[in-house]
Design a protein around this motif. Sequence first.
Motif, PDB file in Angstrom:
ATOM      1  N   VAL A 127       0.929  -1.061   0.106  1.00  0.00           N
ATOM      2  CA  VAL A 127      -0.057   0.027   0.166  1.00  0.00           C
ATOM      3  C   VAL A 127       0.809   1.481   0.062  1.00  0.00           C
ATOM      4  CG1 VAL A 127      -1.555   1.321   1.310  1.00  0.00           C
ATOM      5  CG2 VAL A 127      -1.795  -1.035   0.963  1.00  0.00           C
ATOM      6  N   GLU A 128       1.997   1.296   1.074  1.00  0.00           N
ATOM      7  CA  GLU A 128       2.894   2.492   0.600  1.00  0.00           C
ATOM      8  C   GLU A 128       3.702   2.555  -0.317  1.00  0.00           C
ATOM      9  OE1 GLU A 128       3.302   4.778   3.070  1.00  0.00           O
ATOM     10  OE2 GLU A 128       1.617   4.026   4.128  1.00  0.00           O
ATOM     11  N   ALA A 129       3.931   1.540  -1.109  1.00  0.00           N
ATOM     12  CA  ALA A 129       4.745   1.493  -2.538  1.00  0.00           C
ATOM     13  C   ALA A 129       3.485   2.379  -3.423  1.00  0.00           C
ATOM     14  CB  ALA A 129       5.067   0.256  -3.095  1.00  0.00           C
ATOM     15  N   LYS A 130       2.092   1.774  -3.278  1.00  0.00           N
ATOM     16  CA  LYS A 130       1.167   2.352  -4.397  1.00  0.00           C
ATOM     17  C   LYS A 130       1.074   3.771  -4.217  1.00  0.00           C
ATOM     18  CE  LYS A 130      -2.510  -0.120  -5.107  1.00  0.00           C
ATOM     19  NZ  LYS A 130      -2.658  -0.586  -6.389  1.00  0.00           N
ATOM     20  N   ILE A 136       4.103  10.393  -7.235  1.00  0.00           N
ATOM     21  CA  ILE A 136       5.030  10.789  -8.103  1.00  0.00           C
ATOM     22  C   ILE A 136       4.198  10.990  -9.365  1.00  0.00           C
ATOM     23  CG2 ILE A 136       6.757   9.736  -9.639  1.00  0.00           C
ATOM     24  CD1 ILE A 136       7.759   8.230  -7.485  1.00  0.00           C
ATOM     25  N   LYS A 137       3.338  10.595  -9.683  1.00  0.00           N
ATOM     26  CA  LYS A 137       2.485  10.634 -10.793  1.00  0.00           C
ATOM     27  C   LYS A 137       1.605  11.960 -10.499  1.00  0.00           C
ATOM     28  CE  LYS A 137       1.911   6.189 -12.628  1.00  0.00           C
ATOM     29  NZ  LYS A 137       0.987   5.270 -13.204  1.00  0.00           N
ATOM     30  N   GLN A 138       1.116  12.297  -9.465  1.00  0.00           N
ATOM     31  CA  GLN A 138       0.516  13.662  -9.043  1.00  0.00           C
ATOM     32  C   GLN A 138       1.459  14.516  -9.292  1.00  0.00           C
ATOM     33  OE1 GLN A 138      -2.811  13.366  -7.396  1.00  0.00           O
ATOM     34  NE2 GLN A 138      -2.968  15.500  -7.499  1.00  0.00           N
TER      35      GLN A 138
END
Length: 147
Positions: A127-130, A136-138
Amino acid sequence: MPDVAPTGLRVTAAVTIPERELSWRFSRASGPGGQGVNTTDSRVELSWDVTASKALTEAQLARVLERLGPRLVRGVLTVVASEHRAQLDNRQAARRRLAEAVAAALAPPGPRRRPTRPTRGSQQRRVEAKKQRGSIKQARRRPGPGD
């Protein structure tokens, strides 16, 4: 390790394919070999009719047909060897490949997988990796009218 028995092709300690059940075909191989490649039939095809074989019990036959089904053409298993210059070397390679394929098909299935659940730590790391990837994408987005 599969090897050649005087009466046929030894696959396992209990299974030997009689020599009369093996069918050989030879043709010209491509690749290295100099002038000899155009004149010698060094490519080898070794075929074995699994369905007509007397070397296997009913249970073994069923297991081989199930596991080698996609490789069989009308019940016949064929292996090809053409990596060596000499026909004799290719014959030995074909015999070895056929024996290994049949031995692998006859091998008993491995132990059944015991179902497990992911640990709490692995779920949290996922979950933390997601979340990290999402942030990053935001950050790449163009600022909108409300930002």
